[in-house]
Write a protein that holds these residues in place. Structure first.
Motif, PDB file in Angstrom:
ATOM      1  N   PRO A  62       0.812  -1.213   0.000  1.00  0.00           N
ATOM      2  CA  PRO A  62       0.000   0.000   0.000  1.00  0.00           C
ATOM      3  C   PRO A  62       0.848   1.267   0.000  1.00  0.00           C
ATOM      4  CG  PRO A  62      -0.792  -1.534   1.651  1.00  0.00           C
ATOM      5  CD  PRO A  62       0.424  -2.148   1.057  1.00  0.00           C
ATOM      6  N   SER A  65       2.505   1.884  -3.518  1.00  0.00           N
ATOM      7  CA  SER A  65       1.574   2.390  -4.532  1.00  0.00           C
ATOM      8  C   SER A  65       1.104   3.793  -4.165  1.00  0.00           C
ATOM      9  CB  SER A  65       0.383   1.439  -4.698  1.00  0.00           C
ATOM     10  OG  SER A  65      -0.257   1.247  -3.481  1.00  0.00           O
ATOM     11  N   LEU A  66       0.950   4.058  -2.854  1.00  0.00           N
ATOM     12  CA  LEU A  66       0.548   5.404  -2.434  1.00  0.00           C
ATOM     13  C   LEU A  66       1.625   6.422  -2.809  1.00  0.00           C
ATOM     14  CD1 LEU A  66      -1.408   7.233  -0.865  1.00  0.00           C
ATOM     15  CD2 LEU A  66      -0.112   6.697   1.191  1.00  0.00           C
ATOM     16  N   LEU A  94      -0.715  11.988   1.738  1.00  0.00           N
ATOM     17  CA  LEU A  94       0.173  11.030   2.407  1.00  0.00           C
ATOM     18  C   LEU A  94      -0.143  10.948   3.901  1.00  0.00           C
ATOM     19  CD1 LEU A  94       2.485   9.297   1.443  1.00  0.00           C
ATOM     20  CD2 LEU A  94       4.075  11.096   2.068  1.00  0.00           C
ATOM     21  N   CYS A  97      -3.569   9.222   4.599  1.00  0.00           N
ATOM     22  CA  CYS A  97      -3.531   7.772   4.400  1.00  0.00           C
ATOM     23  C   CYS A  97      -2.762   7.093   5.525  1.00  0.00           C
ATOM     24  CB  CYS A  97      -2.924   7.431   3.043  1.00  0.00           C
ATOM     25  SG  CYS A  97      -4.045   7.788   1.685  1.00  0.00           S
ATOM     26  N   TYR A 101      -4.212   4.233   7.848  1.00  0.00           N
ATOM     27  CA  TYR A 101      -3.548   2.928   8.004  1.00  0.00           C
ATOM     28  C   TYR A 101      -3.338   2.634   9.483  1.00  0.00           C
ATOM     29  CZ  TYR A 101      -2.188   3.092   3.024  1.00  0.00           C
ATOM     30  OH  TYR A 101      -2.181   3.145   1.669  1.00  0.00           O
TER      31      TYR A 101
ATOM     32  N   ARG B  96      -6.662  -4.514  -1.806  1.00  0.00           N
ATOM     33  CA  ARG B  96      -6.718  -3.326  -0.972  1.00  0.00           C
ATOM     34  C   ARG B  96      -7.937  -3.370  -0.058  1.00  0.00           C
ATOM     35  NH1 ARG B  96      -7.668   1.040  -4.273  1.00  0.00           N
ATOM     36  NH2 ARG B  96      -8.586  -0.475  -5.675  1.00  0.00           N
ATOM     37  N   GLY B 100      -7.566   3.319   4.759  1.00  0.00           N
ATOM     38  CA  GLY B 100      -6.694   4.053   3.842  1.00  0.00           C
ATOM     39  C   GLY B 100      -7.326   4.223   2.476  1.00  0.00           C
ATOM     40  N   GLY B 104      -7.815   7.728   0.399  1.00  0.00           N
ATOM     41  CA  GLY B 104      -7.092   7.841  -0.859  1.00  0.00           C
ATOM     42  C   GLY B 104      -7.930   8.400  -1.995  1.00  0.00           C
TER      43      GLY B 104
END
Lengths: 200, 206
Positions: A62, A65-66, A94, A97, A101, B96, B100, B104
Protein backbone atom coordinates in the motif's frame (compact mmCIF):
# COMPACT_ATOMS: atom_id res chain seq x y z
CA UNK A 1 -5.65 -4.45 6.41
CA UNK A 2 -6.46 -5.68 9.86
CA UNK A 3 -4.64 -5.55 13.17
CA UNK A 4 -2.85 -8.85 13.65
CA UNK A 5 -2.07 -9.37 17.35
CA UNK A 6 -1.36 -5.74 18.02
CA UNK A 7 -0.51 -5.03 21.64
CA UNK A 8 0.50 -1.38 21.37
CA UNK A 9 -1.16 1.41 23.36
CA UNK A 10 -3.27 2.30 20.31
CA UNK A 11 -4.89 -1.14 20.27
CA UNK A 12 -6.27 -0.39 23.75
CA UNK A 13 -7.94 2.85 22.65
CA UNK A 14 -11.63 2.24 21.83
CA UNK A 15 -12.35 2.04 18.10
CA UNK A 16 -14.95 4.81 18.34
CA UNK A 17 -12.41 7.25 19.75
CA UNK A 18 -9.90 6.41 17.01
CA UNK A 19 -12.56 6.95 14.35
CA UNK A 20 -13.60 10.27 15.84
CA UNK A 21 -9.99 11.50 15.92
CA UNK A 22 -9.41 10.29 12.35
CA UNK A 23 -12.50 12.16 11.17
CA UNK A 24 -11.46 15.38 12.93
CA UNK A 25 -7.89 15.11 11.65
CA UNK A 26 -9.05 14.59 8.06
CA UNK A 27 -11.34 17.64 8.22
CA UNK A 28 -8.57 19.63 9.87
CA UNK A 29 -6.02 18.69 7.21
CA UNK A 30 -8.27 20.06 4.47
CA UNK A 31 -8.45 23.41 6.25
CA UNK A 32 -4.65 23.78 6.24
CA UNK A 33 -3.30 25.42 3.09
CA UNK A 34 0.44 25.67 3.79
CA UNK A 35 3.03 22.95 3.45
CA UNK A 36 4.92 23.63 6.70
CA UNK A 37 2.14 22.57 9.14
CA UNK A 38 1.32 19.66 6.85
CA UNK A 39 4.93 18.47 6.99
CA UNK A 40 4.69 18.52 10.80
CA UNK A 41 1.41 16.56 10.58
CA UNK A 42 3.12 14.00 8.35
CA UNK A 43 5.91 13.53 10.91
CA UNK A 44 3.29 13.13 13.66
CA UNK A 45 1.42 10.52 11.60
CA UNK A 46 4.63 8.57 10.97
CA UNK A 47 5.52 8.70 14.67
CA UNK A 48 2.04 7.41 15.51
CA UNK A 49 2.31 4.63 12.97
CA UNK A 50 5.66 3.55 14.41
CA UNK A 51 4.34 3.76 17.99
CA UNK A 52 1.51 1.40 17.00
CA UNK A 53 4.10 -1.36 16.47
CA UNK A 54 2.40 -2.60 13.31
CA UNK A 55 3.89 -5.22 11.03
CA UNK A 56 5.42 -2.91 8.43
CA UNK A 57 5.66 -5.76 5.94
CA UNK A 58 1.86 -5.58 5.67
CA UNK A 59 2.15 -1.92 4.73
CA UNK A 60 4.84 -2.27 2.09
CA UNK A 61 2.62 -2.54 -0.99
CA UNK A 62 0.00 0.00 0.00
CA UNK A 63 2.77 2.46 0.85
CA UNK A 64 4.68 1.91 -2.40
CA UNK A 65 1.57 2.39 -4.53
CA UNK A 66 0.55 5.40 -2.43
CA UNK A 67 3.98 6.98 -2.89
CA UNK A 68 3.74 6.50 -6.65
CA UNK A 69 0.33 8.23 -6.72
CA UNK A 70 1.53 11.03 -4.45
CA UNK A 71 4.58 11.50 -6.65
CA UNK A 72 2.46 11.73 -9.78
CA UNK A 73 0.14 14.28 -8.12
CA UNK A 74 3.07 16.38 -6.95
CA UNK A 75 4.71 16.50 -10.38
CA UNK A 76 1.38 17.06 -12.17
CA UNK A 77 0.35 19.90 -9.91
CA UNK A 78 3.87 21.28 -9.79
CA UNK A 79 3.91 21.70 -13.56
CA UNK A 80 0.29 22.86 -13.82
CA UNK A 81 -0.19 25.24 -10.91
CA UNK A 82 2.90 25.52 -8.74
CA UNK A 83 5.24 23.36 -6.70
CA UNK A 84 4.02 24.63 -3.36
CA UNK A 85 0.42 23.73 -4.09
CA UNK A 86 1.63 20.35 -5.32
CA UNK A 87 3.48 19.81 -2.08
CA UNK A 88 0.37 20.73 -0.05
CA UNK A 89 -1.81 18.21 -1.89
CA UNK A 90 0.86 15.48 -1.78
CA UNK A 91 1.62 15.95 1.93
CA UNK A 92 -2.07 16.04 2.82
CA UNK A 93 -2.85 12.82 0.97
CA UNK A 94 0.17 11.03 2.41
CA UNK A 95 -0.59 12.17 5.96
CA UNK A 96 -4.26 11.22 5.76
CA UNK A 97 -3.53 7.77 4.40
CA UNK A 98 -0.90 7.08 7.07
CA UNK A 99 -3.35 8.14 9.79
CA UNK A 100 -6.01 5.87 8.26
CA UNK A 101 -3.55 2.93 8.00
CA UNK A 102 -2.63 3.46 11.65
CA UNK A 103 -6.26 3.23 12.75
CA UNK A 104 -6.91 0.18 10.56
CA UNK A 105 -3.80 -1.66 11.70
CA UNK A 106 -4.40 -1.07 15.40
CA UNK A 107 -8.07 -2.09 15.38
CA UNK A 108 -9.27 -5.66 15.01
CA UNK A 109 -11.96 -6.65 12.54
CA UNK A 110 -14.31 -7.53 15.42
CA UNK A 111 -13.86 -4.11 17.01
CA UNK A 112 -14.62 -2.46 13.65
CA UNK A 113 -17.80 -4.47 13.11
CA UNK A 114 -18.88 -3.82 16.70
CA UNK A 115 -18.43 -0.10 16.11
CA UNK A 116 -20.43 -0.19 12.87
CA UNK A 117 -23.24 -2.03 14.61
CA UNK A 118 -23.22 0.56 17.39
CA UNK A 119 -23.29 3.38 14.84
CA UNK A 120 -26.15 1.68 12.97
CA UNK A 121 -28.20 0.96 16.09
CA UNK A 122 -30.14 4.29 16.04
CA UNK A 123 -31.57 3.02 12.74
CA UNK A 124 -33.89 0.82 14.80
CA UNK A 125 -36.11 3.86 15.22
CA UNK A 126 -36.47 3.84 11.43
CA UNK A 127 -37.55 0.21 11.42
CA UNK A 128 -34.17 -1.47 10.97
CA UNK A 129 -33.37 -4.38 13.22
CA UNK A 130 -29.95 -4.56 14.92
CA UNK A 131 -30.16 -8.36 15.03
CA UNK A 132 -30.66 -8.43 11.27
CA UNK A 133 -27.71 -6.09 10.71
CA UNK A 134 -25.45 -8.38 12.75
CA UNK A 135 -26.75 -11.46 10.95
CA UNK A 136 -26.23 -9.79 7.55
CA UNK A 137 -22.63 -8.82 8.30
CA UNK A 138 -21.76 -12.23 9.74
CA UNK A 139 -23.35 -14.09 6.82
CA UNK A 140 -21.64 -11.86 4.25
CA UNK A 141 -18.23 -12.66 5.76
CA UNK A 142 -19.07 -16.35 5.73
CA UNK A 143 -20.35 -16.30 2.13
CA UNK A 144 -17.30 -14.61 0.58
CA UNK A 145 -15.15 -17.78 0.29
CA UNK A 146 -18.25 -19.75 -0.72
CA UNK A 147 -19.10 -17.42 -3.60
CA UNK A 148 -15.50 -17.18 -4.67
CA UNK A 149 -15.50 -20.97 -4.95
CA UNK A 150 -18.77 -20.92 -6.90
CA UNK A 151 -17.43 -18.22 -9.24
CA UNK A 152 -14.25 -20.18 -9.99
CA UNK A 153 -16.24 -23.40 -10.46
CA UNK A 154 -18.62 -21.78 -12.92
CA UNK A 155 -15.75 -20.20 -14.79
CA UNK A 156 -13.91 -23.50 -15.02
CA UNK A 157 -17.02 -25.31 -16.22
CA UNK A 158 -17.73 -22.73 -18.93
CA UNK A 159 -14.08 -22.76 -19.93
CA UNK A 160 -14.38 -26.51 -20.49
CA UNK A 161 -17.38 -25.83 -22.73
CA UNK A 162 -15.35 -23.36 -24.75
CA UNK A 163 -17.22 -20.35 -23.38
CA UNK A 164 -14.21 -18.83 -21.64
CA UNK A 165 -14.54 -15.38 -23.14
CA UNK A 166 -18.27 -15.09 -22.62
CA UNK A 167 -18.94 -13.18 -19.39
CA UNK A 168 -22.67 -13.80 -19.73
CA UNK A 169 -22.11 -17.55 -19.53
CA UNK A 170 -20.37 -17.02 -16.19
CA UNK A 171 -22.57 -14.31 -14.68
CA UNK A 172 -25.99 -15.91 -15.25
CA UNK A 173 -25.17 -19.21 -13.46
CA UNK A 174 -23.34 -17.25 -10.75
CA UNK A 175 -26.39 -15.10 -10.03
CA UNK A 176 -28.77 -18.06 -10.15
CA UNK A 177 -26.61 -20.10 -7.80
CA UNK A 178 -26.30 -17.10 -5.47
CA UNK A 179 -30.09 -16.82 -5.35
CA UNK A 180 -30.29 -20.55 -4.59
CA UNK A 181 -27.72 -20.32 -1.81
CA UNK A 182 -29.73 -17.47 -0.29
CA UNK A 183 -32.94 -19.48 -0.55
CA UNK A 184 -31.41 -22.57 1.05
CA UNK A 185 -29.78 -20.58 3.84
CA UNK A 186 -33.01 -18.72 4.64
CA UNK A 187 -34.87 -22.03 4.79
CA UNK A 188 -32.18 -23.54 7.01
CA UNK A 189 -32.41 -20.57 9.38
CA UNK A 190 -36.19 -20.88 9.49
CA UNK A 191 -36.01 -24.62 10.08
CA UNK A 192 -33.89 -23.93 13.15
CA UNK A 193 -36.43 -21.47 14.48
CA UNK A 194 -34.31 -18.39 13.87
CA UNK A 195 -36.46 -15.29 13.90
CA UNK A 196 -34.60 -12.09 13.17
CA UNK A 197 -37.67 -9.95 13.73
CA UNK A 198 -37.43 -10.35 17.49
CA UNK A 199 -34.49 -8.80 19.24
CA UNK A 200 -32.61 -11.19 21.51
CA UNK B 1 -20.04 -30.10 -9.06
CA UNK B 2 -20.99 -28.60 -12.37
CA UNK B 3 -22.48 -25.24 -12.99
CA UNK B 4 -25.86 -24.98 -14.60
CA UNK B 5 -25.83 -24.11 -18.25
CA UNK B 6 -27.86 -21.07 -19.27
CA UNK B 7 -30.99 -22.83 -20.46
CA UNK B 8 -31.62 -24.86 -17.34
CA UNK B 9 -32.45 -22.01 -15.00
CA UNK B 10 -34.20 -23.69 -12.10
CA UNK B 11 -37.94 -23.42 -11.75
CA UNK B 12 -37.83 -23.18 -7.97
CA UNK B 13 -39.30 -19.80 -7.12
CA UNK B 14 -37.09 -17.74 -4.86
CA UNK B 15 -39.93 -15.93 -3.21
CA UNK B 16 -43.05 -17.31 -1.69
CA UNK B 17 -41.68 -20.59 -0.35
CA UNK B 18 -44.14 -21.67 2.28
CA UNK B 19 -43.27 -20.55 5.77
CA UNK B 20 -40.10 -18.65 4.92
CA UNK B 21 -39.97 -15.46 6.90
CA UNK B 22 -39.37 -12.70 4.41
CA UNK B 23 -37.28 -10.64 6.84
CA UNK B 24 -34.78 -13.46 7.23
CA UNK B 25 -34.67 -14.11 3.51
CA UNK B 26 -34.12 -10.45 2.72
CA UNK B 27 -31.21 -10.37 5.14
CA UNK B 28 -29.69 -13.49 3.61
CA UNK B 29 -30.12 -12.13 0.06
CA UNK B 30 -28.37 -8.90 1.07
CA UNK B 31 -25.50 -10.90 2.60
CA UNK B 32 -25.14 -13.21 -0.41
CA UNK B 33 -25.01 -10.33 -2.87
CA UNK B 34 -22.54 -8.43 -0.68
CA UNK B 35 -20.35 -11.55 -0.80
CA UNK B 36 -20.84 -11.78 -4.57
CA UNK B 37 -19.53 -8.23 -5.03
CA UNK B 38 -16.53 -9.21 -2.91
CA UNK B 39 -15.98 -12.48 -4.80
CA UNK B 40 -16.03 -10.66 -8.14
CA UNK B 41 -13.08 -8.56 -6.98
CA UNK B 42 -11.15 -11.48 -5.51
CA UNK B 43 -10.91 -13.77 -8.51
CA UNK B 44 -8.18 -13.06 -11.04
CA UNK B 45 -9.33 -10.51 -13.60
CA UNK B 46 -10.48 -11.60 -17.05
CA UNK B 47 -10.29 -10.03 -20.48
CA UNK B 48 -13.62 -8.98 -21.89
CA UNK B 49 -14.12 -9.13 -25.66
CA UNK B 50 -13.06 -5.77 -27.01
CA UNK B 51 -10.77 -4.56 -24.25
CA UNK B 52 -7.23 -5.96 -24.24
CA UNK B 53 -6.57 -5.17 -20.55
CA UNK B 54 -7.89 -7.63 -17.94
CA UNK B 55 -10.51 -6.03 -15.70
CA UNK B 56 -12.24 -7.15 -12.54
CA UNK B 57 -15.98 -7.47 -12.41
CA UNK B 58 -16.45 -5.73 -9.05
CA UNK B 59 -18.54 -2.83 -10.39
CA UNK B 60 -20.64 -5.39 -12.22
CA UNK B 61 -21.44 -6.92 -8.85
CA UNK B 62 -22.60 -3.52 -7.65
CA UNK B 63 -24.81 -3.05 -10.71
CA UNK B 64 -26.20 -6.59 -10.38
CA UNK B 65 -27.10 -6.06 -6.71
CA UNK B 66 -29.36 -3.14 -7.66
CA UNK B 67 -30.71 -4.77 -10.79
CA UNK B 68 -31.52 -8.10 -9.12
CA UNK B 69 -32.64 -7.07 -5.63
CA UNK B 70 -34.17 -3.63 -6.14
CA UNK B 71 -33.33 -0.35 -4.44
CA UNK B 72 -33.42 -1.15 -0.71
CA UNK B 73 -31.87 -4.61 -0.61
CA UNK B 74 -29.49 -3.78 -3.47
CA UNK B 75 -28.22 -0.71 -1.67
CA UNK B 76 -27.91 -2.63 1.61
CA UNK B 77 -25.87 -5.33 -0.13
CA UNK B 78 -23.45 -2.71 -1.46
CA UNK B 79 -23.39 -0.94 1.89
CA UNK B 80 -22.50 -4.25 3.58
CA UNK B 81 -19.66 -4.77 1.11
CA UNK B 82 -18.33 -1.23 1.66
CA UNK B 83 -18.59 -1.69 5.45
CA UNK B 84 -16.52 -4.88 5.24
CA UNK B 85 -13.89 -3.04 3.20
CA UNK B 86 -13.83 -0.20 5.74
CA UNK B 87 -13.50 -2.72 8.55
CA UNK B 88 -10.30 -3.94 6.94
CA UNK B 89 -11.01 -6.93 4.73
CA UNK B 90 -8.80 -6.82 1.60
CA UNK B 91 -11.69 -7.16 -0.85
CA UNK B 92 -10.85 -4.56 -3.48
CA UNK B 93 -8.83 -5.40 -6.57
CA UNK B 94 -5.17 -5.80 -5.74
CA UNK B 95 -6.05 -6.85 -2.19
CA UNK B 96 -6.72 -3.33 -0.97
CA UNK B 97 -8.93 -2.63 2.02
CA UNK B 98 -9.12 -0.68 5.23
CA UNK B 99 -9.65 2.97 5.98
CA UNK B 100 -6.69 4.05 3.84
CA UNK B 101 -8.80 3.33 0.77
CA UNK B 102 -11.35 5.94 1.84
CA UNK B 103 -8.65 8.51 2.54
CA UNK B 104 -7.09 7.84 -0.86
CA UNK B 105 -8.01 9.19 -4.30
CA UNK B 106 -10.44 6.40 -5.24
CA UNK B 107 -12.53 6.48 -2.05
CA UNK B 108 -15.34 8.39 -3.76
CA UNK B 109 -16.04 5.54 -6.15
CA UNK B 110 -16.70 3.26 -3.17
CA UNK B 111 -19.23 5.69 -1.73
CA UNK B 112 -20.65 6.05 -5.24
CA UNK B 113 -21.18 2.25 -5.36
CA UNK B 114 -23.82 2.63 -2.63
CA UNK B 115 -25.71 5.40 -4.41
CA UNK B 116 -25.27 3.68 -7.78
CA UNK B 117 -26.88 0.42 -6.67
CA UNK B 118 -29.76 2.39 -5.14
CA UNK B 119 -30.41 4.29 -8.38
CA UNK B 120 -30.19 1.12 -10.51
CA UNK B 121 -32.58 -0.60 -8.11
CA UNK B 122 -35.15 2.19 -8.38
CA UNK B 123 -34.93 2.28 -12.17
CA UNK B 124 -35.17 -1.49 -12.52
CA UNK B 125 -38.05 -1.84 -10.11
CA UNK B 126 -40.24 0.95 -11.41
CA UNK B 127 -39.20 1.25 -15.05
CA UNK B 128 -37.28 -1.66 -16.58
CA UNK B 129 -39.30 -4.56 -15.21
CA UNK B 130 -42.61 -2.97 -16.16
CA UNK B 131 -41.62 -3.01 -19.86
CA UNK B 132 -43.39 -5.78 -21.73
CA UNK B 133 -41.19 -6.63 -24.70
CA UNK B 134 -37.72 -8.06 -24.25
CA UNK B 135 -36.15 -5.43 -26.51
CA UNK B 136 -37.65 -2.59 -24.49
CA UNK B 137 -36.42 -4.23 -21.29
CA UNK B 138 -32.90 -4.56 -22.67
CA UNK B 139 -32.77 -0.92 -23.80
CA UNK B 140 -34.25 0.42 -20.55
CA UNK B 141 -32.04 -1.91 -18.53
CA UNK B 142 -28.88 -0.78 -20.28
CA UNK B 143 -29.77 2.91 -19.83
CA UNK B 144 -30.50 2.28 -16.14
CA UNK B 145 -27.21 0.46 -15.63
CA UNK B 146 -25.33 3.31 -17.32
CA UNK B 147 -27.14 5.99 -15.29
CA UNK B 148 -26.64 4.25 -11.94
CA UNK B 149 -23.47 2.29 -12.58
CA UNK B 150 -21.53 4.90 -14.52
CA UNK B 151 -22.98 8.41 -14.13
CA UNK B 152 -23.84 8.19 -10.42
CA UNK B 153 -20.65 6.38 -9.43
CA UNK B 154 -18.48 8.83 -11.40
CA UNK B 155 -20.43 11.75 -9.92
CA UNK B 156 -19.03 10.70 -6.55
CA UNK B 157 -15.64 9.47 -7.70
CA UNK B 158 -14.50 12.37 -9.88
CA UNK B 159 -15.00 15.26 -7.38
CA UNK B 160 -13.53 13.08 -4.61
CA UNK B 161 -10.36 12.45 -6.59
CA UNK B 162 -10.18 16.16 -7.46
CA UNK B 163 -10.50 17.13 -3.81
CA UNK B 164 -8.17 14.51 -2.34
CA UNK B 165 -5.47 15.00 -4.95
CA UNK B 166 -5.99 18.77 -5.19
CA UNK B 167 -6.23 18.54 -8.97
CA UNK B 168 -8.77 20.39 -11.15
CA UNK B 169 -12.09 18.64 -11.78
CA UNK B 170 -11.40 18.44 -15.53
CA UNK B 171 -8.14 16.54 -15.04
CA UNK B 172 -9.88 14.15 -12.67
CA UNK B 173 -12.70 13.57 -15.18
CA UNK B 174 -10.23 12.87 -18.00
CA UNK B 175 -8.41 10.42 -15.76
CA UNK B 176 -11.61 8.47 -15.14
CA UNK B 177 -12.33 8.14 -18.87
CA UNK B 178 -9.93 5.21 -18.96
CA UNK B 179 -12.47 3.13 -17.02
CA UNK B 180 -15.40 4.12 -19.24
CA UNK B 181 -15.15 1.41 -21.95
CA UNK B 182 -14.92 -1.37 -19.36
CA UNK B 183 -17.80 0.07 -17.34
CA UNK B 184 -20.03 0.35 -20.41
CA UNK B 185 -19.37 -3.31 -21.26
CA UNK B 186 -20.14 -4.27 -17.67
CA UNK B 187 -23.41 -2.31 -17.85
CA UNK B 188 -24.30 -4.28 -20.98
CA UNK B 189 -23.53 -7.64 -19.37
CA UNK B 190 -25.44 -6.65 -16.22
CA UNK B 191 -28.49 -5.86 -18.33
CA UNK B 192 -28.38 -9.14 -20.23
CA UNK B 193 -27.95 -11.10 -16.98
CA UNK B 194 -30.65 -9.22 -15.09
CA UNK B 195 -33.23 -9.48 -17.88
CA UNK B 196 -32.49 -13.20 -18.34
CA UNK B 197 -32.66 -14.08 -14.65
CA UNK B 198 -35.72 -11.92 -13.91
CA UNK B 199 -37.57 -13.90 -16.56
CA UNK B 200 -37.26 -17.11 -14.52
CA UNK B 201 -37.37 -15.47 -11.08
CA UNK B 202 -40.20 -13.07 -11.68
CA UNK B 203 -41.06 -12.61 -8.00
CA UNK B 204 -37.64 -11.37 -6.96
CA UNK B 205 -38.68 -7.74 -6.71
CA UNK B 206 -41.97 -7.35 -4.96
Amino acid sequence: MIAAKNDSWLALVPAGAKFAVLLLVSIGLYLVGHWQPLAVALLVSIALLLSAKVALRQLLWPLVSLLVIVGIIWVLLGIQTGWEQGAVAALRLLTLCIFAYTVSLSTTFDQMLELFQKVASPLKYLGANPAQISLGLALAVRFIPELKRVYLEVREAQFARGLHNNPLAVAVPLVIRSLRIAEETAEALDARGYDSTTTP
Amino acid sequence: MHSKPLESSPEIPVTGAAGTSSATKDTVLVAVFAAMIAAMGLVPPITLGLIPVPITLQTMGVMLAGAMLGPVRGMLATLTFVALVAAGLPLLSGGRGGLGVFAGPTGGYLIGFIAGSLVIGVLYKYWVLSRRSKAARLVAGFLSAVIGGVLVIYAFGIPWTAMVAGIPMGTSAIGSLGFLPGDLIKAGITTAVAVTVHRSYSGLMK
